[in-house]
Design a protein around this motif. Structure first.
Motif, PDB file in Angstrom:
ATOM      1  N   THR A  36       1.112  -3.584   6.448  1.00 33.36           N
ATOM      2  CA  THR A  36       1.985  -2.912   5.492  1.00 33.36           C
ATOM      3  C   THR A  36       2.811  -1.866   6.229  1.00 33.36           C
ATOM      4  OG1 THR A  36       0.537  -3.254   3.570  1.00 33.36           O
ATOM      5  CG2 THR A  36       2.045  -1.395   3.433  1.00 33.36           C
TER       6      THR A  36
ATOM      7  N   LYS B  39       6.797  -0.072   5.050  1.00 35.99           N
ATOM      8  CA  LYS B  39       5.703   0.651   4.402  1.00 35.99           C
ATOM      9  C   LYS B  39       5.402   0.086   3.019  1.00 35.99           C
ATOM     10  CE  LYS B  39       9.007   4.294   3.151  1.00 35.99           C
ATOM     11  NZ  LYS B  39       9.332   5.737   3.262  1.00 35.99           N
ATOM     12  N   ASN B  40       5.782  -1.175   2.802  1.00 33.46           N
ATOM     13  CA  ASN B  40       5.513  -1.806   1.520  1.00 33.46           C
ATOM     14  C   ASN B  40       5.286  -3.296   1.744  1.00 33.46           C
ATOM     15  OD1 ASN B  40       5.718  -2.968  -1.149  1.00 33.46           O
ATOM     16  ND2 ASN B  40       6.764  -1.098  -1.811  1.00 33.46           N
TER      17      ASN B  40
ATOM     18  N   ARG C  29       1.390   1.049  -0.623  1.00 33.65           N
ATOM     19  CA  ARG C  29       1.914  -0.081  -1.396  1.00 33.65           C
ATOM     20  C   ARG C  29       1.456  -1.390  -0.747  1.00 33.65           C
ATOM     21  NH1 ARG C  29       1.310   0.217  -5.421  1.00 33.65           N
ATOM     22  NH2 ARG C  29       2.755  -1.427  -6.055  1.00 33.65           N
ATOM     23  N   LYS C  30       0.216  -1.650  -1.039  1.00 32.69           N
ATOM     24  CA  LYS C  30      -0.521  -2.770  -0.460  1.00 32.69           C
ATOM     25  C   LYS C  30      -1.391  -3.339  -1.559  1.00 32.69           C
ATOM     26  CE  LYS C  30      -4.021  -3.421   3.201  1.00 32.69           C
ATOM     27  NZ  LYS C  30      -3.432  -4.629   3.763  1.00 32.69           N
TER      28      LYS C  30
ATOM     29  N   ASN D 222      10.082   4.032  -2.323  1.00 32.91           N
ATOM     30  CA  ASN D 222       9.372   2.821  -1.891  1.00 32.91           C
ATOM     31  C   ASN D 222       9.191   1.862  -3.065  1.00 32.91           C
ATOM     32  OD1 ASN D 222       7.947   1.122  -0.209  1.00 32.91           O
ATOM     33  ND2 ASN D 222       6.259   2.529   0.155  1.00 32.91           N
ATOM     34  N   VAL D 223       8.792   2.407  -4.208  1.00 35.24           N
ATOM     35  CA  VAL D 223       8.576   1.597  -5.406  1.00 35.24           C
ATOM     36  C   VAL D 223       9.876   0.994  -5.909  1.00 35.24           C
ATOM     37  CG1 VAL D 223       7.929   1.716  -7.846  1.00 35.24           C
ATOM     38  CG2 VAL D 223       6.461   2.771  -6.112  1.00 35.24           C
TER      39      VAL D 223
ATOM     40  N   GLU E  50      10.641  -2.141  -4.128  1.00 37.21           N
ATOM     41  CA  GLU E  50       9.674  -3.178  -4.497  1.00 37.21           C
ATOM     42  C   GLU E  50      10.003  -3.824  -5.839  1.00 37.21           C
ATOM     43  OE1 GLU E  50       5.149  -3.022  -6.252  1.00 37.21           O
ATOM     44  OE2 GLU E  50       5.627  -1.704  -4.572  1.00 37.21           O
TER      45      GLU E  50
END
Length: 892
Positions: free
Chosen positions: A112, A127-128, A187-188, A454-455, A458
């Motif tokens: 990740t 990082k995601n 975020r895994k 980050n979200v 995603e």
């Protein structure tokens, strides 16, 4: 239809070969042009790596570790997650490749946290796990050999470090999980840090494919499709997302769309594009089609109609002049259907003079019809995502098993992964609607700017990727986080307002506008369970998120009598409920061959049971109804078998209660927890790891049957009898036969027939009976049978008036089995004839040495002769199967 699409592709292939076009170079290990190596931090381990792949897979392939699901290896291999790992790939680039204006590195999935270098220069970081990363790398590439390096940070250490800065409850999972802490910080796949049904394997790796793209103009990166039906016309809106290189600020080209239809017809539309590019290097283009309903067949959920899918091809031709043209294309299949999540005043359906008429409905209307959603919950098919992604056979087996048990919906649970394109395509083809959770589960989550950014990436990526699938029914923001905050699951009450603010910031202010902006045609639920619209009106954290008058509920109760339908609460939609059982001995053997482990109180059994008080809860239910002697030499074998009986009967009772409740509470969904397993351990699943069906999954074929007679014994010992009809045609002039049996005989001691009828798509109470006055309840049971014109099959159903352990007259049967071979287009098919001399309960057949499956199992046998079918892909003789069959049954 197919021939026209093939022709279009053929013509464009010729065109592409004659012009200067975009070029792709795979960086996957399977291309054999890239050599990957894997090293740990101190370089004491240096082995071949794989892409797509992961560190646990590569370590096992190299013989560094063994089978990760064997014994205690989930803990013994945990050192892997604490180390720092580097994947290095070497590949060649030609001078012709570098003539293109743009070169991009496309990473479909990186697990990740990684820092990426190309030829010693940094090109970006990840990082995601759930995002596709795209990096411009033209300036870093060179002719000849190139080196691409991924330096992975330990996911457990990364999560711990973030928690120090942005602590968010809970700190850790319960100790019984044998897991890792702070999964909510990364975020895994949340379940990779462990769950109450699975082990912790916090892996790292490039789990989806990687490639280089070379082009001069623009590529089609994503598409969305929006369908709407008005009168006799379907309106299709196609939105195409184009992407260019960082130095290209203007794009010219032609976008064309081809749609195949019924009658070998194809519609083509097109649009010239001449536009400036956004700062992020993208441009969006919309095209509209109007299609007569006469050349479209609607897409239906499993059991309600066909799953018609239509090829949609999109080509973008970039041009400045003829010699500079290049083509990018995308092919998807789409379905035409209307789907609405209806939340209206319940009084409009049920009247306003009862508690059931208060509140709001919560049901799915498909193509104008209210559909009771029968189904289950899907967890990842493998704890290692790269294996779950590639194992299409396992995905197929699980989805077909859902289809074959009349399921029309699966909830992709919020602690797993956004599944592969293959998964959603198969759901489209099989008619399985998907309730898609976003991947936040059983936790509070941070709301700092870095996490939110980050979200955003995603959510945008995955909604764009999945939106065109007709199987996607609804988006849900999280699993159980609203009820966790309101219920103080993680001791957050003293900071309730802080966590509520962060909750709204994440799921409402951040996720909701992205989803509704990209996919306005589908409902976004902030949480599951929730009160739906009512939760939103109450500020997104309802005072009682389990209010039965609204939304969906999750219900678990291990202390009450789970075979008793009267214990279950009313709900508009049951999106989670379940009970544990143990996996079969056959499946356990794939994890341990140590016979001392086959005890409920062994260290191994305790290690595998992650649910607090799990075995006690199983035993409480078993002992209420089943007789099990702890001194029996086959105690553990029976414990396993009886746990599956208890699970199946409990799930049968609860599911039929929800289906019955359509008539008086307008309950419109039953998605039990859970469909599949992630390892060989006690869990709520109906299908064991490896694909073996538990008794629960066989029972699902009956309790989800389209037409079902469903009795419910009340607290006053009367029996209310319901007729459930999930078809579009009514049942009229039918008869329900009720037979009373003594446990000692195949001949009923009393038979009575009652008239029955049911409207389409309904549940209806038919009659109430009280047959106990002249009979002792411990000596009898009831069998219910439907006879109705036009109903091809409807399973028998039963009422056992007292716990089976308290019955009188049930005796040990003699069982004889013979096998005959049948010709079948399905493969090798055998008829298994069963002869018994006494009532036999839950007859369970095994043929462990043969790869195959019985079409029915866990049989309640009330006549001397019964037969089932066994299907296998092996070329065997009937005698081989007959000798391989063993059996168990319940005995007092």
């Amino acid at each position: 239809m197919k021939s026209l699409i093939v022709l279009v592709l053929f013509l464009y292939t010729i065109l592409i070969n004659e012009i200067y076009c975009l070029y792709e170079q795979s960086l996957d290990s399977t291309s054999k042009k890239v050599i990957w190596t894997l090293e740990n931090k101190n370089k004491s381990i240096s082995i071949p790596g794989s892409v797509p792949g992961g560190v646990y897979t590569d370590l096992r392939n190299a013989g560094i570790i063994g089978d990760i699901l064997s014994g205690y290896n989930d803990v013994l291999t945990r050192w892997v997650s604490y180390d720092t790992w580097t994947y290095t790939g070497k590949f060649n680039v030609s001078s012709d490749n570098l003539k293109y204006a743009t070169a991009k590195l496309i990473l479909e999935g990186v697990d990740t946290v990684a820092f990426i270098e190309l030829n010693g220069s940094p090109v970006g970081s990840t990082k995601n796990m759930f995002v596709r990363y795209i990096f411009d790398v033209k300036e870093h590439l060179k002719v000849g050999e190139n080196e691409l390096k991924f330096i992975f940070e330990s996911p457990t250490e990364y999560a711990k470090a973030r928690s120090r800065r942005y602590f968010t409850a809970p700190e850790c999972v319960p100790d019984v999980y044998n897991g890792e802490c702070h999964a909510n910080q990364i975020r895994k796949m949340q379940a990779s840090f462990s769950w109450d049904w699975g082990p912790a394997f916090p892996s790292v790796g490039i789990w989806r494919s990687a490639r280089l793209e070379f082009f001069n103009g623009a590529v089609i990166r994503s598409i969305t499709t929006h369908t709407e039906k008005k009168d006799s016309t379907w309106f299709l809106k196609v939105k195409v997302y184009l992407e260019t290189g960082e130095h290209i600020r203007h794009i010219k080209g032609y976008l064309s769309v081809y749609l195949s239809l019924e009658g070998h017809q194809t519609i083509k539309i097109g649009k010239y594009v001449d536009t400036k590019i956004k700062d992020e290097g993208t441009v969006e283009v919309e095209l509209d089609m109007n299609i007569s309903k006469n050349v479209i067949r609607e897409w239906w959920p499993n059991g309600y109609g066909s799953q018609s899918l239509y090829n949609l091809l999109i080509f973008f031709t970039t041009y400045e002049n003829w010699s500079d043209r290049e083509i990018s294309y995308k092919h998807v299949k789409i379905g035409f259907r209307t789907l609405e999540l209806v939340e209206q005043e319940a009084s409009l359906i049920l009247g306003n003079d009862t508690a059931a008429g208060k509140g709001l409905s919560f049901y799915f209307k498909v193509n104008g019809y209210p559909i009771f959603m029968k189904g289950s919950n899907w967890i990842p098919s493998n704890v290692l995502p790269e294996i779950g992604e590639k194992d299409t056979k396992r995905i197929d087996n699980l989805l077909v098993a859902a289809r074959d048990t009349h399921m029309a919906m699966l909830r992709v649970w919020g602690g797993g992964v956004y599944e592969s394109d293959y998964f959603y395509r198969r759901c489209d083809e099989l008619g399985i609607l998907v309730w898609q959770d976003f991947l936040f589960a059983c936790s509070m989550y941070p709301a700092d700017p870095e996490f939110l950014e980050n979200v955003k990436a995603e959510i945008e990526y995955n909604v764009l990727r999945l939106q065109h699938h007709p199987s996607i029914a609804v988006w849900a923001g999280n699993n159980e986080n609203e009820v966790a905050l309101r219920g103080n699951w993680y001791s957050t009450q003293s900071q309730f307002e802080k966590y509520k603010k962060e909750y709204i910031k994440l799921y409402v202010d951040t996720i909701k506008p992205i989803v509704e902006g990209i996919d306005p045609g589908r409902r976004y639920l902030v949480s599951s369970p929730s009160n739906g619209r009512k939760s939103e009106q109450d500020g997104y954290i309802a005072k009682n998120p389990y209010d039965p008058n609204y939304g969906d509920t999750h219900y678990y109760n291990y202390l009450a009598d789970n075979w008793d339908q009267n214990i279950y609460p009313q709900t508009r939609f049951a999106s989670e409920y379940g009970f544990q059982s143990l996996p079969s001995i056959k499946t356990m053997r794939t994890s341990t061959n140590n016979t001392s482990d086959y005890k409920v109180d062994s260290d191994y059994s305790k290690h595998r049971q992650h649910s607090p008080n799990g075995y006690n809860n199983i035993e409480i239910q078993m002992r209420r109804h089943l007789k099990l002697d702890i001194d029996d030499p086959k105690y553990f074998e029976k414990f396993v078998f009886y746990s599956q009986i208890s699970q199946a009967m409990s799930m049968k009772a609860e599911t039929e209660f929800y289906r019955q409740s359509q008539v008086d509470w307008y309950t419109m969904g039953a998605l039990y927890w859970q469909l599949n397993d992630i390892w060989q351990a006690p869990s709520w699943s109906g299908i064991e790891y490896g694909g073996k069906w538990k008794m629960l999954h066989y029972f699902a074929k009956s309790f989800f049957a389209p037409v079902l007679v469903s009795p419910r014994m009340t607290l006053t010992s009367e029996v209310n009898v319901y007729l459930i009809n999930d078809r579009f045609v009514p049942i009229i002039d039918a008869n329900i036969t009720v037979e009373m049996f003594n446990w000692t005989s195949f001949v009923p001691i009393k038979t009575q027939s009652y008239p029955a009828s049911a409207d389409p798509l309904s549940s209806k109470k038919q009659f109430t009976i009280d047959l106990w006055d002249a009979h002792k309840k411990d000596e009898i049971f009831l069998r219910f049978t439907l006879n109705a014109e036009g109903v091809v099959s409807s399973p028998n159903n039963y009422i056992f008036p007292v716990p089976l352990r308290n019955t009188k007259g049930l005796r040990k049967p003699k069982v004889q089995i013979s096998v005959l071979k049948e010709d079948s287009k399905m493969g090798k098919e055998f008829t298994v004839n069963i002869k018994v001399d006494a009532i036999t309960l839950f007859l369970w057949l095994e043929a462990d040495s043969i790869d195959g499956k019985f079409d029915d199992n866990g049989l309640i046998i009330t006549k001397p002769h019964t037969s089932v079918t066994f299907i296998t892909s092996e070329n065997i003789e009937p005698e081989t199967l007959q000798n391989a069959i063993s059996y168990q049954y319940y005995e007092n």
